[in-house]
Design an enzyme around this catalytic site. Structure first.
Site: not given
Length: 213
Positions: A53-54, A57
């Site tokens: 997820h990170e 980004h």
């Protein structure tokens, strides 16, 4: 090209461990033995879900030419730990900070939606594997373990996607909503339905419905 600072790697590892523990506590209650047994299984889903997820980004930020770095939020970790004892996890251990003098709502929205999209895709992958091994899991301890890991992976990633898409404060949902209401409503609806299914009928019954048994 992906580049990580030593402090960023440290923060990712700390956040990963603590958030995994939080989900273990939320699922097992205060039973220490159950928490320790569940923790390694949950780490697979959280490891894939949280880290990717990170990185989602970070990748999109760097694609647009910005420097991006994950930073820990100690207060968020503490709050996640506290809420885990109440049976749910307020998962805000930190965030990827994108450094830019100026950024349009569109670019900010695309950077923000990358993380939840990763979680939705991972949840569907976990669900697909769970479906493929379900029959074998009835007769094999190894496949049963794989099924449990995938069931947890589906549930956790669905929740992470839905939670992060909430239009609250600095969560991803606020930035996606500012960019494009239609995209926000579709993604949060998908993540929300997936989360509700895991919390109501459960992953095992969902798999049985998909298989028609």
């Amino acid at each position: 090209m992906f580049k990580f600072t030593s402090s960023e790697v440290r923060d990712l590892i700390i956040a990963f461990i603590v958030i995994s523990l939080c989900f273990a506590i939320a699922n097992a209650g205060r039973d220490v033995n159950a928490i320790l047994s569940l923790l390694p299984l949950i780490m697979v889903g959280v490891g894939a879900g949280f880290i990717l997820h990170e990185l989602g980004h970070k990748f999109v930020s760097m694609k647009y030419g910005y420097w991006a770095e994950f930073k820990l939020w100690p207060q968020g970790l503490l709050f996640a730990l506290i809420t885990s004892f109440l049976g749910f996890v307020f998962a805000a251990p930190g965030a990827v900070y994108t450094y830019a003098n100026y950024m349009t709502d569109e670019i900010n929205g695309k950077i923000s939606i990358a993380g939840p999209i990763v979680n939705i895709i991972l949840a569907l992958i976990f669900l697909g594997i769970a479906v493929s091994v379900y029959q074998s899991a009835l007769y094999s301890e190894t496949y049963a373990l794989i099924f449990i890991v995938c069931a947890l992976g589906y549930s956790i990633n669905s929740f992470l996607a839905a939670f992060n898409l909430l239009p609250i404060g600095n969560l991803d949902g606020s930035k996606v909503l500012n960019w494009n209401f239609g995209i926000w409503i579709v993604t949060i609806a998908i993540a929300g339905i997936m989360t509700v299914l895991s919390m109501t009928i459960g992953v095992q019954d969902l798999v049985r419905i998909i298989l028609g048994i």
